[in-house]
Design an enzyme around this catalytic site. Structure first.
Site, PDB file in Angstrom:
ATOM      1  N   ASP A  13       4.059 -23.665   5.819  1.00 25.03           N
ATOM      2  CA  ASP A  13       4.398 -23.875   7.221  1.00 25.03           C
ATOM      3  C   ASP A  13       5.921 -23.918   7.192  1.00 25.03           C
ATOM      4  OD1 ASP A  13       5.338 -25.157   9.564  1.00 25.03           O
ATOM      5  OD2 ASP A  13       3.296 -25.772   9.974  1.00 25.03           O
ATOM      6  N   HIS A  14       6.553 -22.845   7.669  1.00 29.32           N
ATOM      7  CA  HIS A  14       7.995 -22.748   7.395  1.00 29.32           C
ATOM      8  C   HIS A  14       8.791 -23.876   8.066  1.00 29.32           C
ATOM      9  CE1 HIS A  14       8.306 -20.629  11.255  1.00 29.32           C
ATOM     10  NE2 HIS A  14       9.612 -20.815  11.191  1.00 29.32           N
ATOM     11  N   ARG A  17       0.820  -1.210   0.000  1.00 27.81           N
ATOM     12  CA  ARG A  17       0.000   0.000   0.000  1.00 27.81           C
ATOM     13  C   ARG A  17       0.859   1.267   0.000  1.00 27.81           C
ATOM     14  NH1 ARG A  17      -4.457  -0.200   4.418  1.00 27.81           N
ATOM     15  NH2 ARG A  17      -2.518  -0.347   5.567  1.00 27.81           N
ATOM     16  N   HIS A  34       3.191 -26.051  13.331  1.00 25.09           N
ATOM     17  CA  HIS A  34       4.571 -26.545  13.312  1.00 25.09           C
ATOM     18  C   HIS A  34       4.742 -27.891  14.040  1.00 25.09           C
ATOM     19  CE1 HIS A  34       5.151 -22.647  11.756  1.00 25.09           C
ATOM     20  NE2 HIS A  34       5.411 -22.001  12.866  1.00 25.09           N
ATOM     21  N   ASP A  59      -0.592 -20.811  17.605  1.00 26.10           N
ATOM     22  CA  ASP A  59       0.587 -20.244  16.945  1.00 26.10           C
ATOM     23  C   ASP A  59       1.616 -21.316  16.564  1.00 26.10           C
ATOM     24  OD1 ASP A  59       2.190 -17.934  16.130  1.00 26.10           O
ATOM     25  OD2 ASP A  59       3.486 -18.410  17.842  1.00 26.10           O
TER      26      ASP A  59
END
Ligand code: BG6
Length: 496
Positions: A189-190, A63, A252, A247
């Site tokens: 999902d790193h 933006r 994870h 989280d």
């Protein structure tokens, strides 16, 4: 191992960089935190490594009304901050700057979209990274189509949080599905991009050694620990609505559990792997309240506690959680999985420890101590594997047993190049360009994970449970110890 063998082994293990196809990658949210910390520095490192071919372009879209020069300056700053000095090569950096473009864009309005459309080219891979709040996914997806920017071959990348419960995840999936097919959607999902996490699959399915023992007949229990030293300072407003369960566990830790518990896929192929992971998630049993410990870090030595960091004095959100989880299938009946994760703990360490059962009968009378084998897969720091085995203690003092580690640090095993393991994001973005979804979550997987998580969270909300307090720098709340003690087991030390 002889020198020659060692060299061959190392050569075979160090991955070769194979350039991807020429691409246009549009990063929405290019001035945001994730882009600055991970995506843009990661892309630079891949450029430096020679994996991004000439002619590829990275188009920042956000933006902010920035000029291209201002965007480049921002990227240069993020490289200066998040790339190690020896990798800041002036020539490569100048070349990398040249492949950047920038478009000021309004995700909810029309501004910027015609300009972005004009930038698109035929005949190259088109990928769109939605590094923005999930509330904008639908707006962006819709405009990508309305302006003819996305085509049937385009890929989109979306980040967690992918919903906050089953209902919101379903709604997000439906929004994306109305514009893109599942084969075009890359849910990150790193943790799946971490080198050692993929190694889990290699260890299990490329060696004959472990698989015959990989079941409840031989494995006593599994511990999965993701401990962090940081608190939630700076991101309290997000975190307080989330907590460790949403989280970290729903995504994870759940992914790690799946890779440990899944059946061998018939092939290392995106759907074959994800089908097997899905079966594990569906086999997870509901978790009893007595199998859950939640905690909040306390204030200490003038440092704020969780509730201060979250700016919510009445918060009941957990910054720590430990759970005893059962996978209800033939392979894992009676082998508990203990999961724990938390902020402000003693050390930053992530590991999976598989504790095997003791031998059924000891032939050594005078052999006190531990007899079980433990396979530890260290995700971070110092990625590697460690197998604890029993040997005879050296010396003439009779047959005394001692447990010693067979330790392998990947960095040491692979020499200096091995130490240079790409960040999870680098690998995953390159997989998007390659069109390989193996390390990304499928829509049904995410929904199944929420379907398991939701009743657990609803349970403690309905009971009005309050998290226990724990001191920063410790291993978490005391009651988490009980979770294992009462089963006659104990947590591994949280240590680097
Ligand atoms: C993120 C969580 O997904 O993973 C963070 O939102 C957490 O709270 C982070 O700190 C941990 O990732 P890593 O790669 O540092 O272990």
């Amino acid at each position: 191992m002889t020198g020659a063998d060692g060299l061959k082994w190392r050569e075979a293990m160090v991955s070769r960089v194979i350039p991807v196809e020429v691409f246009d990658l549009v990063v929405f949210g290019a001035s945001g935190d994730l882009a600055r910390r991970k995506i843009l520095p990661g892309l630079y490192r891949r450029y430096l490594a020679g994996q991004i071919p000439q002619g590829s372009r990275i188009i920042g879209a956000a933006r902010s009304a920035m000029t291209l020069e201002e965007f480049r300056a921002m990227v240069a700053e993020s490289i200066a901050e998040f790339v190690t000095p020896e990798k800041r090569d002036p020539k490569a950096m100048a070349e990398f700057m040249a492949i950047l473009s920038y478009v000021g864009i309004d995700a909810k309005g029309e501004a910027g979209w015609p300009e972005l459309a004009a930038l698109m080219r035929e005949g190259v891979v088109r990928a769109f990274y939605f590094s923005v709040a999930p509330t904008l996914f639908g707006d962006i997806a819709e405009r990508l189509h309305a302006h003819g920017i996305a085509d049937a071959q385009s890929r989109i990348v979306v980040e967690k949080p992918f919903g906050r419960d089953l209902a919101t995840a379903r709604a997000l999936n439906a929004t994306l599905a109305s514009h893109f097919e599942e084969r075009q959607i890359y849910r990150i999902d790193h943790y799946l991009g971490k080198e050692t996490v993929q190694n889990l699959m290699a260890v299990r399915f490329a060696n004959i050694l472990f698989e015959p023992l990989w079941n409840s007949q031989f494995i006593d229990h599994v511990q999965i620990t993701v401990a962090e030293t940081v608190g939630v300072e700076g991101r309290g407003s997000y975190y307080d609505k989330s907590g460790a369960m949403r989280d970290m566990v729903q995504n994870h830790l759940m992914q790690l559990l799946c890779l440990i518990a899944m059946e061998p896929p018939y092939h290392f192929d995106p759907d074959a792997v994800r089908d097997e992971k899905l079966k594990v998630i569906r086999a997870l049993q509901p978790v009893a309240p007595t199998d859950i410990v939640r905690g909040q870090y306390a204030a200490m030595h003038g440092a704020p506690g969780y509730v201060e960091d979250a700016e919510n004095p009445d918060s009941r959100t957990e910054s720590y959680i430990a759970l005893r989880v059962q996978v209800a299938n033939w392979r894992w009946k009676n082998t508990p999985f203990y999961l724990r994760t938390g902020k402000k703990l003693r050390a930053r360490t992530s590991e999976i420890a598989i504790t095997f059962k003791e031998p059924p009968h000891s032939i050594f009378d005078d052999a006190p101590g531990w007899r079980e084998n433990v396979l530890v897969i260290r995700l971070q720091p110092n990625e590697g594997m460690n197998l604890k085995v029993m040997i005879k203690e050296p010396g003439p003092g009779g047959m005394r047993l001692v447990q010693v580690p067979l330790d392998m640090s990947f960095a040491e095993a692979l020499g200096t190049e091995g130490a240079d393991i790409p960040d999870a994001y680098e690998r995953l973005i390159m997989d998007v360009i390659r069109g390989n979804q193996t390390l990304f979550m499928r829509g049904d997987e995410v929904e199944a994970a929420w379907a398991w998580t939701d009743p657990i969270i609803q349970g403690w909300e309905a009971r009005g449970d309050r998290p226990s307090r724990y001191d920063p720098g410790t291993s978490g709340p005391e009651d988490a110890l009980m979770l294992m003690h009462r089963d006659g087991r104990r947590w591994r030390e949280i240590a680097e």
